[in-house]
Design a protein around this motif. Structure first.
Motif, mmCIF file in Angstrom:
data_model
loop_
_atom_site.group_PDB
_atom_site.id
_atom_site.type_symbol
_atom_site.label_atom_id
_atom_site.label_comp_id
_atom_site.label_asym_id
_atom_site.label_seq_id
_atom_site.Cartn_x
_atom_site.Cartn_y
_atom_site.Cartn_z
ATOM 1 N N UNK A 60 -3.166 -1.900 -5.567
ATOM 2 C CA UNK A 60 -3.931 -1.364 -4.435
ATOM 3 C C UNK A 60 -4.898 -2.396 -3.871
ATOM 4 N N UNK A 61 -5.409 -3.262 -4.757
ATOM 5 C CA UNK A 61 -6.306 -4.317 -4.298
ATOM 6 C C UNK A 61 -5.594 -5.294 -3.379
ATOM 7 N N UNK A 62 -4.284 -5.433 -3.572
ATOM 8 C CA UNK A 62 -3.518 -6.370 -2.756
ATOM 9 C C UNK A 62 -2.974 -5.732 -1.484
ATOM 10 N N UNK A 63 -2.814 -4.408 -1.505
ATOM 11 C CA UNK A 63 -2.146 -3.741 -0.383
ATOM 12 C C UNK A 63 -3.054 -2.807 0.398
ATOM 13 N N UNK A 64 -4.346 -2.789 0.033
ATOM 14 C CA UNK A 64 -5.250 -1.880 0.720
ATOM 15 C C UNK A 64 -4.959 -0.424 0.425
ATOM 16 N N UNK A 65 -4.433 -0.162 -0.754
ATOM 17 C CA UNK A 65 -4.150 1.216 -1.152
ATOM 18 C C UNK A 65 -2.774 1.710 -0.792
ATOM 19 N N UNK A 66 -2.012 0.926 -0.029
ATOM 20 C CA UNK A 66 -0.656 1.321 0.365
ATOM 21 C C UNK A 66 0.337 0.993 -0.763
ATOM 22 N N UNK A 67 1.408 1.775 -0.898
ATOM 23 C CA UNK A 67 2.425 1.468 -1.922
ATOM 24 C C UNK A 67 3.154 0.165 -1.628
ATOM 25 N N UNK A 68 3.604 -0.494 -2.685
ATOM 26 C CA UNK A 68 4.308 -1.783 -2.583
ATOM 27 C C UNK A 68 5.722 -1.615 -3.123
ATOM 28 N N UNK A 69 6.671 -2.286 -2.479
ATOM 29 C CA UNK A 69 8.056 -2.289 -2.952
ATOM 30 C C UNK A 69 8.490 -3.711 -3.248
ATOM 31 N N UNK A 70 9.204 -3.882 -4.361
ATOM 32 C CA UNK A 70 9.788 -5.174 -4.717
ATOM 33 C C UNK A 70 11.278 -5.141 -4.373
ATOM 34 N N UNK A 71 11.736 -6.161 -3.663
ATOM 35 C CA UNK A 71 13.116 -6.187 -3.185
ATOM 36 C C UNK A 71 13.757 -7.549 -3.465
ATOM 37 N N UNK A 72 15.048 -7.628 -3.181
ATOM 38 C CA UNK A 72 15.800 -8.895 -3.230
ATOM 39 C C UNK A 72 15.637 -9.611 -4.575
ATOM 40 N N UNK A 73 15.705 -8.848 -5.660
ATOM 41 C CA UNK A 73 15.581 -9.447 -6.988
ATOM 42 C C UNK A 73 16.825 -10.268 -7.303
#
Length: 264
Positions: free
Chosen positions: A137-150
Motif C-alpha cells: 500500500x505504501x508503494x501503490x497509495x492503497x490501491x491493489x497491485x498485480x504481478x504479471x509476465x512472470x
C-alpha cells in the motif's frame, strides 16, 4: 526408473487377470489427467495366482506430457507402488479399489517452458493479481497491485532467475528481476531462498521501488507453491528432493495413496 516399464512381464507371462488389471489401471490413471501424450502401466504379481486373492507386488506407471487440472503440464512422471491389497471384484467392474493405504515412490520432471506456462494458469494468476498489504500500500497509495509476465530461467545448483512486472497505479508497469535458490520445506512447500534483487536489468530511476516489489513478490511466492493444493482425491504428494538439470526441474518423492481416484 522410466526405462523398462513397457512390455514387462512376470516370469510366468501375463495371464488374463493381469491383462485385465493392466487395462483397468491404464484407464484409471489416464483419467486422472486432462491430457496425456503417453501412459505406460505395468503390474507385477508373482505368482500370478495371487491376483485372485487381491494381492499384487507393485504397480508401475510412466507417462509423458501429462496435464493436471487442465493447465499444469509435466514433461515426465513415474511412480512405483509398494505391495497393494486390491479388491479384485472391483477390477471385474472396471474399477480399482484398494483395501488399505499404500505408498509409491515418484518422480516428476517439469521443463522451464512448463513452469512458465503454469504462471499463466488461473489458479496461479489469482494469487498474483489484485494484492493488498501494508507494505504494498505504501508503494501503490492503497490501491491493489498485480504481478504479471512472470518468466523463469532455470540455473545450475537449484537456482533460478525470475523476471516479472508489477502494475502500479501511478508508475504503470515496473520491471522486477531477482535470483533465488529453490528448496523444500516440510516435504510439501517449494521455497525461494536467498533471493537477491538484480538491478542490472532495471532502469536506474525504478530500482528502488523495483527492489521493494521484488521483496513483496518473493514473500508471495514462498506462500504459494504448496503441494496440498494440487493433491488428487485420496492421494497425498510429498517431495524428498528437487534439482535443476539444464532446462528441467526434477522432483523426487513419494505419494501416500489412501484410495485410487476415479476422476481427475
Amino acid at each position: 526408473m522410466f526405462g523398462g516399464f513397457t512390455g514387462s512381464k512376470t516370469p510366468t507371462g501375463t495371464d488374463w487377470g493381469e491383462q485385465m488389471l493392466n487395462t483397468v489401471a491404464s484407464k484409471t490413471i489416464r483419467h486422472l489427467f486432462t491430457q496425456s501424450e503417453s501412459v505406460e502401466v505395468s503390474v507385477r504379481c508373482y505368482p500370478s495366482s495371487k491376483l485372485l486373492q487381491g494381492s499384487i507386488d507393485s504397480l508401475k506407471m510412466s507417462g509423458r506430457g501429462l496435464v493436471i487440472r487442465q493447465q499444469f503440464r509435466t514433461e515426465e512422471m513415474s511412480f512405483e507402488t509398494d505391495a497393494i491389497s486390491l479388491d479384485f471384484s472391483s477390477v471385474l467392474k472396471g474399477q480399482m479399489n484398494i483395501k488399505q493405504p499404500t505408498q509409491a515412490i515418484a518422480q516428476v520432471v517439469l521443463t522451464e517452458e512448463d513452469i512458465n506456462k503454469s504462471f499463466k494458469a488461473e489458479l496461479v494468476r489469482k494469487q498474483l493479481e489484485n494484492i493488498t498489504s501494508p507494505a504494498l500500500s505504501e508503494l501503490s497509495g492503497g490501491e491493489p497491485i498485480s504481478f504479471t509476465d512472470v518468466q523463469v530461467t532455470l540455473q545450475p545448483n537449484n537456482q533460478l532467475r525470475l523476471f516479472a512486472k508489477a502494475n502500479l497505479p501511478e508508475q504503470g508497469l515496473v520491471p522486477i528481476s531477482m535470483k533465488s535458490t529453490l528448496a523444500v520445506e516440510r516435504r510439501r512447500r517449494i521455497l525461494f531462498q536467498n533471493s537477491q534483487f538484480e538491478p542490472e536489468d532495471i532502469p536506474e530511476s525504478l530500482r528502488e521501488i523495483s527492489q521493494k516489489l521484488a521483496t513483496a513478490l518473493d514473500e508471495i511466492l514462498n506462500n504459494m507453491v504448496d503441494l496440498d493444493r494440487f493433491n488428487l482425491d485420496g492421494v497425498t504428494l510429498r517431495i524428498n528432493r528437487l534439482e535443476t538439470h539444464g532446462k528441467k526441474l526434477i522432483f523426487s518423492g513419494y505419494a501416500q495413496i489412501e484410495r485410487v481416484p476415479n476422476t481427475p
